[in-house]
Design a protein around this motif. Structure first.
Motif, PDB file in Angstrom:
ATOM      1  N   GLU A 268      -5.811 -21.960  33.828  1.00 33.69           N
ATOM      2  CA  GLU A 268      -6.484 -23.181  34.280  1.00 33.69           C
ATOM      3  C   GLU A 268      -8.006 -23.080  34.212  1.00 33.69           C
ATOM      4  N   ASP A 269      -8.566 -21.949  34.665  1.00 38.15           N
ATOM      5  CA  ASP A 269     -10.019 -21.767  34.643  1.00 38.15           C
ATOM      6  C   ASP A 269     -10.492 -21.015  33.397  1.00 38.15           C
ATOM      7  N   LEU A 270      -9.617 -20.191  32.854  1.00 36.02           N
ATOM      8  CA  LEU A 270      -9.974 -19.384  31.685  1.00 36.02           C
ATOM      9  C   LEU A 270      -8.714 -19.100  30.880  1.00 36.02           C
ATOM     10  N   ALA A 271      -8.712 -19.495  29.616  1.00 42.23           N
ATOM     11  CA  ALA A 271      -7.596 -19.170  28.719  1.00 42.23           C
ATOM     12  C   ALA A 271      -7.884 -17.825  28.055  1.00 42.23           C
ATOM     13  N   LEU A 272      -6.828 -17.060  27.810  1.00 39.96           N
ATOM     14  CA  LEU A 272      -7.005 -15.698  27.308  1.00 39.96           C
ATOM     15  C   LEU A 272      -5.926 -15.386  26.275  1.00 39.96           C
ATOM     16  N   ALA A 273      -6.325 -14.816  25.148  1.00 39.08           N
ATOM     17  CA  ALA A 273      -5.364 -14.456  24.098  1.00 39.08           C
ATOM     18  C   ALA A 273      -5.671 -13.058  23.582  1.00 39.08           C
ATOM     19  N   GLY A 274      -4.643 -12.364  23.139  1.00 42.02           N
ATOM     20  CA  GLY A 274      -4.796 -11.011  22.607  1.00 42.02           C
ATOM     21  C   GLY A 274      -4.289 -10.894  21.184  1.00 42.02           C
TER      22      GLY A 274
END
Length: 349
Positions: A268-274
């Motif tokens: 919601e506040d920060l999207a993160l992908a690896g």
């Protein structure tokens, strides 16, 4: 001493040659005879002498797999696939860790174990095309990773640049316009990092978004601690990112820890992908969006290319013995598959 082929032949009432045919899987044995031989094999608990068999074939039955870090989950998972693919051919895998150090990679390349192994699968971080061309060891070789592209030997890798562009495009499609990246490296030999950074920049450029160096802090290594520290730096910016693409899953897991401990909600506040689809990312909270290289395909392809080279060496040896020229085959660049797996760290279910 274990039972021999002669012992099995006597028990089954057949010739040693017939027992050998059954053991080696030849099809021209009648079902009745095969049944007798298999029963005798089981009764005598026969175990084939692989060392003697390989010696007759001019082989050790051992291949080597040289990797930078065995404790990195990606390489650990890849190793298992290589071991499985090799086992299907009756091969044992000797695993070596180079730590990505130039002198250790040169030792591997120059064949310090040439008397022990039939072939080598190698993922280098430092050596280049010149060192590969100067190689004097004739052990069959297959390269993994992106350190040497279009080189003089077989090579298996995914399209890292395209994959990085796809995951960045995914973040852009969610409406994020300020996207950070963790994993850039200043080392000129860090080809994987350079390719993933190029894909990230391509996606920004195609979307009309600016490239902001402040959102791409460099790192020396790809561990959880690096991801945690660099995420902390990004969050301290006057305008922190809305989303972050990490160049491997360990960086992403470290970044995730920092984000959550800072009170942020992901996604919601920060999207993160690896990147890499290691098992840890499938069980993190939230689960990790990632690029999933087909590790099984990479491993099988590498072993198949090695096997083909071993066959070529054997045929070339026979021709050379007859006075003809040895066989030469062009190096192959094989592109393995990958897919983007969208999970909770970018899109809530």
């Amino acid at each position: 001493m274990g039972a021999s082929l002669k012992d099995v032949a006597a028990r089954a009432g057949v010739s040693v040659k017939t027992v050998s045919n059954v053991v080696n899987g030849y099809t021209y044995v009648t079902p009745h005879t095969r049944e007798k031989v298999e029963r005798a094999l089981a009764e005598l608990d026969y175990r084939p002498n692989l060392s003697a068999r390989n010696l007759r074939r001019g082989r050790t039955g051992v291949i080597a797999l040289a990797l930078p870090e065995l404790d990195a989950p990606y390489f650990a998972e890849l190793s298992r696939f290589v071991i499985d693919a090799a086992a299907e051919r009756g091969w044992t895998v000797l695993i070596d860790q180079t730590d990505g150090l130039a002198h250790r990679e040169r030792e591997v390349l120059q064949g310090i174990r040439e008397q022990l192994i039939d072939g080598l699968i190698f993922s280098p971080l430092t050596i280049g095309r010149e060192e590969l061309a100067a190689r004097t060891d004739n052990t069959p070789l297959v390269l993994l990773g992106e350190r040497i592209l279009d080189g003089p030997t077989h090579h298996v890798a995914i399209d890292n640049q395209r994959a990085a562009r796809e995951v960045t495009e995914h973040l852009i499609s969610l409406g994020h316009t300020r996207i950070g990246a963790i994993g850039a490296q200043e080392n000129p030999s860090a080809n994987t990092a350079h390719l993933r950074l190029a894909g990230y920049r391509e996606a920004l450029r195609a979307a009309g978004l600016p490239y902001d160096e402040r959102l791409v802090p460099p790192t020396g290594s790809y561990h959880r601690a690096d991801g945690a520290a660099l995420m902390r730096r990004l969050l301290e910016l006057d305008e922190p990112p809305q989303a972050v693409f990490c160049f491997n899953d360990l960086l992403a897991l470290g970044a995730l820890r920092t984000a959550l401990s800072s009170g942020l909600r992901v996604p919601e506040d920060l999207a993160l992908a690896g990147f890499d689809d290691i098992e840890d990312g499938r069980y993190s909270t939230p689960t990790l969006t990632t690029v999933s290289p087909d590790k099984g395909q990479i491993a099988r392809t590498a072993v198949e290319l090695l096997s083909a080279q071993l066959g070529s060496v054997k045929r070339a040896g026979r021709r050379a013995a007859g006075g003809s020229e040895p066989e030469h085959r062009e190096a192959r660049e094989v592109e393995a598959d990958y897919r983007l797996i969208v999970r909770e760290s970018t899109v809530r279910p």
